[in-house]
Design a protein around this motif. Sequence first.
Motif, PDB file in Angstrom:
ATOM      1  N   LEU A 198       0.829  -1.212   0.000  1.00 39.70           N
ATOM      2  CA  LEU A 198       0.000   0.000   0.000  1.00 39.70           C
ATOM      3  C   LEU A 198       0.861   1.258   0.000  1.00 39.70           C
ATOM      4  O   LEU A 198       0.458   2.303  -0.522  1.00 39.70           O
ATOM      5  N   GLU A 199       2.044   1.153   0.601  1.00 39.28           N
ATOM      6  CA  GLU A 199       2.933   2.301   0.623  1.00 39.28           C
ATOM      7  C   GLU A 199       3.391   2.695  -0.765  1.00 39.28           C
ATOM      8  O   GLU A 199       3.643   3.864  -1.030  1.00 39.28           O
ATOM      9  N   GLN A 200       3.524   1.701  -1.613  1.00 41.61           N
ATOM     10  CA  GLN A 200       3.964   1.993  -2.971  1.00 41.61           C
ATOM     11  C   GLN A 200       2.759   2.354  -3.817  1.00 41.61           C
ATOM     12  O   GLN A 200       2.178   1.511  -4.492  1.00 41.61           O
ATOM     13  N   GLU A 201       2.424   3.611  -3.789  1.00 40.64           N
ATOM     14  CA  GLU A 201       1.181   4.003  -4.434  1.00 40.64           C
ATOM     15  C   GLU A 201       1.210   3.716  -5.929  1.00 40.64           C
ATOM     16  O   GLU A 201       0.186   3.414  -6.528  1.00 40.64           O
ATOM     17  N   LEU A 202       2.384   3.779  -6.504  1.00 35.41           N
ATOM     18  CA  LEU A 202       2.495   3.468  -7.927  1.00 35.41           C
ATOM     19  C   LEU A 202       1.978   2.075  -8.213  1.00 35.41           C
ATOM     20  O   LEU A 202       1.252   1.839  -9.177  1.00 35.41           O
ATOM     21  N   VAL A 203       2.378   1.139  -7.365  1.00 38.53           N
ATOM     22  CA  VAL A 203       1.949  -0.244  -7.543  1.00 38.53           C
ATOM     23  C   VAL A 203       0.435  -0.343  -7.417  1.00 38.53           C
ATOM     24  O   VAL A 203      -0.233  -0.985  -8.231  1.00 38.53           O
ATOM     25  N   VAL A 204      -0.089   0.327  -6.416  1.00 40.43           N
ATOM     26  CA  VAL A 204      -1.525   0.279  -6.178  1.00 40.43           C
ATOM     27  C   VAL A 204      -2.277   0.830  -7.387  1.00 40.43           C
ATOM     28  O   VAL A 204      -3.253   0.234  -7.856  1.00 40.43           O
ATOM     29  N   VAL A 205      -1.801   1.962  -7.894  1.00 36.18           N
ATOM     30  CA  VAL A 205      -2.490   2.560  -9.035  1.00 36.18           C
ATOM     31  C   VAL A 205      -2.458   1.637 -10.233  1.00 36.18           C
ATOM     32  O   VAL A 205      -3.490   1.392 -10.874  1.00 36.18           O
ATOM     33  N   SER A 206      -1.287   1.090 -10.525  1.00 37.92           N
ATOM     34  CA  SER A 206      -1.213   0.268 -11.733  1.00 37.92           C
ATOM     35  C   SER A 206      -2.068  -0.983 -11.570  1.00 37.92           C
ATOM     36  O   SER A 206      -2.692  -1.441 -12.527  1.00 37.92           O
ATOM     37  N   LEU A 207      -2.102  -1.489 -10.362  1.00 39.35           N
ATOM     38  CA  LEU A 207      -2.964  -2.633 -10.075  1.00 39.35           C
ATOM     39  C   LEU A 207      -4.414  -2.288 -10.414  1.00 39.35           C
ATOM     40  O   LEU A 207      -5.099  -3.014 -11.148  1.00 39.35           O
ATOM     41  N   LEU A 208      -4.861  -1.164  -9.897  1.00 35.22           N
ATOM     42  CA  LEU A 208      -6.254  -0.786 -10.129  1.00 35.22           C
ATOM     43  C   LEU A 208      -6.502  -0.464 -11.596  1.00 35.22           C
ATOM     44  O   LEU A 208      -7.528  -0.845 -12.157  1.00 35.22           O
ATOM     45  N   ARG A 209      -5.555   0.210 -12.217  1.00 30.62           N
ATOM     46  CA  ARG A 209      -5.742   0.559 -13.622  1.00 30.62           C
ATOM     47  C   ARG A 209      -5.839  -0.694 -14.485  1.00 30.62           C
ATOM     48  O   ARG A 209      -6.603  -0.743 -15.441  1.00 30.62           O
ATOM     49  N   ASP A 210      -5.038  -1.698 -14.126  1.00 29.33           N
ATOM     50  CA  ASP A 210      -5.090  -2.944 -14.883  1.00 29.33           C
ATOM     51  C   ASP A 210      -6.473  -3.566 -14.813  1.00 29.33           C
ATOM     52  O   ASP A 210      -6.997  -4.085 -15.786  1.00 29.33           O
ATOM     53  N   ILE A 211      -7.030  -3.524 -13.614  1.00 28.49           N
ATOM     54  CA  ILE A 211      -8.266  -4.249 -13.391  1.00 28.49           C
ATOM     55  C   ILE A 211      -9.483  -3.482 -13.883  1.00 28.49           C
ATOM     56  O   ILE A 211     -10.457  -4.051 -14.359  1.00 28.49           O
TER      57      ILE A 211
ATOM     58  N   ASP B 269     -10.540  -1.720 -16.273  1.00 23.49           N
ATOM     59  CA  ASP B 269     -11.158  -1.717 -17.594  1.00 23.49           C
ATOM     60  C   ASP B 269     -12.220  -2.806 -17.723  1.00 23.49           C
ATOM     61  O   ASP B 269     -13.076  -2.757 -18.600  1.00 23.49           O
ATOM     62  N   LYS B 270     -12.136  -3.774 -16.853  1.00 18.85           N
ATOM     63  CA  LYS B 270     -13.053  -4.911 -16.969  1.00 18.85           C
ATOM     64  C   LYS B 270     -14.384  -4.696 -16.257  1.00 18.85           C
ATOM     65  O   LYS B 270     -15.160  -5.626 -16.106  1.00 18.85           O
ATOM     66  N   GLY B 271     -14.576  -3.499 -15.774  1.00 17.10           N
ATOM     67  CA  GLY B 271     -15.822  -3.266 -15.053  1.00 17.10           C
ATOM     68  C   GLY B 271     -15.704  -3.698 -13.607  1.00 17.10           C
ATOM     69  O   GLY B 271     -14.597  -3.924 -13.110  1.00 17.10           O
ATOM     70  N   LEU B 272     -16.840  -3.817 -12.949  1.00 20.49           N
ATOM     71  CA  LEU B 272     -16.855  -4.242 -11.553  1.00 20.49           C
ATOM     72  C   LEU B 272     -16.216  -5.618 -11.433  1.00 20.49           C
ATOM     73  O   LEU B 272     -16.693  -6.580 -12.035  1.00 20.49           O
ATOM     74  N   THR B 273     -15.139  -5.695 -10.686  1.00 15.38           N
ATOM     75  CA  THR B 273     -14.310  -6.887 -10.724  1.00 15.38           C
ATOM     76  C   THR B 273     -13.774  -7.246  -9.351  1.00 15.38           C
ATOM     77  O   THR B 273     -13.576  -6.385  -8.504  1.00 15.38           O
TER      78      THR B 273
END
Lengths: 349, 349
Positions: B262-275, B277-281
């Motif tokens: 969670l501290e690595q916000e970059l990781v968190v963002v990319s994680l969420l951005r990856d997911i 696009d698929k809608g509620l997931t």
Amino acid sequence: MARRSEKQDPAQELDARKAAILDAVVTEHIDTAQPVGSSSVAASQAVGVSPATVRSEMVALEREGFLSQPHTSAGRIPTDRGYRYFVDHLRQGTLGEAQQVTVREFFNSVHGEIEDVLEQTSTLLSSLTQYTSVVVGPSHTHATIRSAQIVDLGPTRALVVAVLSDGAVEKRTLELDLEVSVIDVADASSQLNALLVGASLDQRVELPSREGAVAELIRRSTAAIFEQTPTIDGDQVFIGGSSRVADAFETVDTVRSVLGILEQELVVVSLLRDIMDKGLTVSIGSELGFESLSACAVVVAPVSIDGVPAGAVGLLGPTRMNYPEALATAQAVSEELAHRFGGEEKRRG
Amino acid sequence: MARRSEKQDPAQELDARKAAILDAVVTEHIDTAQPVGSSSVAASQAVGVSPATVRSEMVALEREGFLSQPHTSAGRIPTDRGYRYFVDHLRQGTLGEAQQVTVREFFNSVHGEIEDVLEQTSTLLSSLTQYTSVVVGPSHTHATIRSAQIVDLGPTRALVVAVLSDGAVEKRTLELDLEVSVIDVADASSQLNALLVGASLDQRVELPSREGAVAELIRRSTAAIFEQTPTIDGDQVFIGGSSRVADAFETVDTVRSVLGILEQELVVVSLLRDIMDKGLTVSIGSELGFESLSACAVVVAPVSIDGVPAGAVGLLGPTRMNYPEALATAQAVSEELAHRFGGEEKRRG
DNA sequence: CGTTGGCACTCGGTAGAATCGAGTGCCAAT
DNA sequence: ATTGGCACTCGATTCTACCGAGTGCCAACG
């Protein structure tokens, strides 16, 4: 019960031997996280008496509130007061060579906006010390407005932007009830700029009481800038290495309650602001005034600009944290920060 | 070894009874955090067979990878795959009445800058669900510049401020090598504004190649705005209720490693951005692709503006999180956010 | 009289044995 | 195919014994 008043005196000094014993207990407990027994204390160079003597002194130290026993037939661990004595009698240590280099290199290479520097500083602090760090940036209550403008964002929306002398930017969105023409916005913008430049955020500005859409726009813009303070005093707080609290404590309960406090940035800021006026300081356990932080200690070093504390850097760890290291690190980093900000102040003239 | 291919088929459907049993195991395990035995499953209304039958089905479910046994003679717990099946066959639940009211009241009363709304939304989410929440604001890669100016901050410092059409403000400090007159700054500022208004952040702007201090100032300002992206894509991330990870897991080790991510916000963002696009997931355990998150599940709901996912809200909990509730909450909040942003879009258009 | 070695005592921690019981796997009967 | 019956497994719990670190006390010593 006419005893000697050794227990009551708050500013009590311990004789050399007690001090040495306390020091040995604290040092070893910080190292091992275990209760410390009389024999290992007696083995310490600085003490030089037998375990039996150490024991009788320990009884006294416990009676006076510096040590406690988890249970009979266990060694002693320092109380908050014990840590307090230890810290108060710590000779000013100096940062390790490697860390000094790291700090210097960091401040030589870091660049960009203040916020970014502060945020990265908090990461630096926690990676240097393994503790959670808190960095509070200078509040801009004393900054003056260098520029103010209103930007049209659509038929019923506008943005008020004020640039402060310290490089901060405040913005407020205005939702307008009625449509305002682009020309009116431009008009209001330039009038607002003339009106606000030079004003400081904590003062009220005299508004000419005129009628009309432009005057109304100016009124609302001024109100927005001066009245809605987004964070208290516009404080900037950066917390680094919060995952380290999980290293510092044994139980998830403790971890949760500490994280709970860290989440409330307002609390953290006021905590640091309270402490920072006193210079480089340590607050231990109950001294912090939060039940949830009773297992913690906080080292705070103010970041002074022109002799006035403007911001602060803090390190939060368990009460058995490595105080010499934490103090030296906080001090060194706060000086570097002060130097950087001070430098900017000077440059601005 | 010519077996039926019941094990290999990834898109495998279970027969009604297996499905009911799996459902019962997952539901109870989510509730109790304990391994679930055959008798309590058999007691479930939807199953309606004896414990013995349940047992033999459970053996099959374990062979197929939906359940696992902590040890012989213990009940079963769902595997990531078991949760996956559960989630994929969840009927769309709806948010509880009380929560609906809370959400509505929140969005009726919350006001101010987008950042503030998003931050408070993350707090809302975590207080509604007891899970850690992540809110990613819309990136402004497609926003255009509405205003650009250069503000003099002292003899060798200036600030470039650009206001974007979505209400965001970008600022960059310029350290100037040589002194520039106030008049030059004003001149450069108005030229810069004329040059940049209408441009979007991801495009290059043609600069007239002229000589002189003013042209140089414009060049450097443009470079600062376009080249130094402070956070990747100007993402805004807000994490709420990080102390809740301490509620979700038993051991400090797990807590630490999750907090570390969670501290690595970059990781968190990319994680969420990856997911997103698929809608509620939902992403469960190993599906997240991070060793440290193998004990976690994440629910992501994109916040779509004009049908395009622009931001996202996420909830992070243990794999045994309350999926129906988390899904309903994320969905409801993301819709409210979309509504708010969409509304602003429309108003602007 | 402060210091010390000696010593009995305390008590948490560990190890081992016994027990309990939830839950399983298997099987024969239905 | 389903089910009740049953032997079995094994983690969790309890109990006991025991070890040993460390204490408090005391008498002896310089």
